[in-house]
Design a protein around this motif. Structure first.
Motif, PDB file in Angstrom:
ATOM      1  N   LYS A 129       3.641   1.998 120.315  1.00 50.92           N
ATOM      2  CA  LYS A 129       4.044   2.377 121.570  1.00 50.92           C
ATOM      3  C   LYS A 129       3.050   1.706 122.605  1.00 50.92           C
ATOM      4  CE  LYS A 129       4.067   6.648 124.441  1.00 50.92           C
ATOM      5  NZ  LYS A 129       4.230   7.894 124.597  1.00 50.92           N
ATOM      6  N   ARG A 130       2.093   1.191 122.436  1.00 45.33           N
ATOM      7  CA  ARG A 130       1.201   0.689 123.225  1.00 45.33           C
ATOM      8  C   ARG A 130       0.856  -0.860 122.919  1.00 45.33           C
ATOM      9  NH1 ARG A 130      -4.463   1.144 122.453  1.00 45.33           N
ATOM     10  NH2 ARG A 130      -4.739   2.246 120.348  1.00 45.33           N
ATOM     11  N   LEU A 160      -3.731  -1.441 126.049  1.00 45.47           N
ATOM     12  CA  LEU A 160      -2.434  -2.040 125.778  1.00 45.47           C
ATOM     13  C   LEU A 160      -2.935  -3.203 124.751  1.00 45.47           C
ATOM     14  CD1 LEU A 160       0.639  -2.535 126.306  1.00 45.47           C
ATOM     15  CD2 LEU A 160       0.077  -3.831 127.985  1.00 45.47           C
ATOM     16  N   LEU A 161      -2.381  -3.258 123.867  1.00 49.10           N
ATOM     17  CA  LEU A 161      -2.470  -4.235 122.513  1.00 49.10           C
ATOM     18  C   LEU A 161      -1.515  -5.452 122.720  1.00 49.10           C
ATOM     19  CD1 LEU A 161      -2.891  -1.750 119.669  1.00 49.10           C
ATOM     20  CD2 LEU A 161      -4.903  -2.678 121.337  1.00 49.10           C
ATOM     21  N   LEU A 162      -2.101  -6.505 122.730  1.00 47.50           N
ATOM     22  CA  LEU A 162      -1.136  -7.767 122.520  1.00 47.50           C
ATOM     23  C   LEU A 162      -1.230  -8.577 121.321  1.00 47.50           C
ATOM     24  CD1 LEU A 162       0.629  -9.997 123.724  1.00 47.50           C
ATOM     25  CD2 LEU A 162      -1.368 -11.158 124.613  1.00 47.50           C
ATOM     26  N   HIS A 174      10.542  -3.975 119.755  1.00 47.85           N
ATOM     27  CA  HIS A 174      11.108  -5.394 119.835  1.00 47.85           C
ATOM     28  C   HIS A 174      10.233  -6.327 120.314  1.00 47.85           C
ATOM     29  CE1 HIS A 174      15.026  -3.541 119.421  1.00 47.85           C
ATOM     30  NE2 HIS A 174      14.723  -2.502 120.297  1.00 47.85           N
ATOM     31  N   PRO A 175       9.975  -7.496 119.351  1.00 47.52           N
ATOM     32  CA  PRO A 175       8.868  -8.329 119.800  1.00 47.52           C
ATOM     33  C   PRO A 175       9.741  -9.363 120.666  1.00 47.52           C
ATOM     34  CG  PRO A 175       9.631  -8.780 117.520  1.00 47.52           C
ATOM     35  CD  PRO A 175      10.314  -7.461 117.929  1.00 47.52           C
ATOM     36  N   PHE A 176       8.638 -10.048 121.429  1.00 47.95           N
ATOM     37  CA  PHE A 176       9.277 -11.118 122.551  1.00 47.95           C
ATOM     38  C   PHE A 176       9.019 -12.481 121.652  1.00 47.95           C
ATOM     39  CE2 PHE A 176       8.623  -7.583 125.279  1.00 47.95           C
ATOM     40  CZ  PHE A 176       9.740  -8.080 126.320  1.00 47.95           C
ATOM     41  N   PHE A 177      10.164 -13.392 121.757  1.00 51.18           N
ATOM     42  CA  PHE A 177      10.175 -14.664 120.830  1.00 51.18           C
ATOM     43  C   PHE A 177      10.044 -15.818 122.220  1.00 51.18           C
ATOM     44  CE2 PHE A 177      12.051 -11.422 118.372  1.00 51.18           C
ATOM     45  CZ  PHE A 177      11.834 -11.610 117.366  1.00 51.18           C
TER      46      PHE A 177
END
Length: 166
Positions: A40-41, A12-14, A77-80
């Motif tokens: 996707k990941r 999983l990539l952050l 969708h990014p998280f803010f």
């Protein structure tokens, strides 16, 4: 090195980016796209979102920014997120309370400080640390279960290789 560590499909990539960086100027976004073209990941987190709020006056500006202006595709969708300004020497419990308060203040600004607010139905699930935490608590167990068979197979292979050596 980063690409080789991020390439295995079970990883999983952050992707963490400051809100001051424009989507079109994000060099790392191109690198992530090479590794995970569909995202996707990849979990995208935009930090210091409270600093960006001052630039928005109209609904279309906010919605355009929150949608990543087409740079990520419709299904990504990014998280803010934003943190309290002064951590100081407060307890973890107080810090969590302050994070929740910042989440509330960001939403209040989007609703009341921007002409027309923002597309709350579409973007509300991706604003704030609380929403990021909820997503991770739901998503990580699913991904762990998906990765378990491949991980077990790899462990069995390694055990077999080690037992052959003895």
């Amino acid at each position: 090195m980063v690409k080789s560590l991020a390439s295995p499909p079970h990883r999983l990539l952050l992707f963490l980016q400051q809100s001051s960086v424009e989507w079109c100027s994000s060099l790392w976004l191109d690198a992530i796209r090479e590794i995970d073209p569909s995202f996707k990941r990849t979990l995208i987190v935009v930090s210091k979102f409270d600093n960006r709020l001052k630039e928005f006056t109209e609904k279309w500006e906010v919605d355009r920014y929150l949608s990543a202006s087409g740079y990520l595709g419709d299904n990504t969708h990014p998280f803010f997120v934003a943190l309290p300004k002064d951590r100081g020497t407060i307890s973890n419990e107080e810090f969590r309370r302050q994070i929740s308060q910042v989440d509330t203040e960001v939403l209040r600004h989007l609703r009341e400080g921007v002409n027309g607010g923002f597309d709350e139905d579409k973007f509300r699930p991706f604003i704030g640390f609380g929403r990021l935490r909820d997503y991770l608590e739901e998503e990580l167990p699913k991904r762990y279960k998906e990765a378990a068979p491949a991980t077990l197979a790899l462990l069995e292979q390694r055990c077999d290789e080690v037992s052959i050596d003895f």
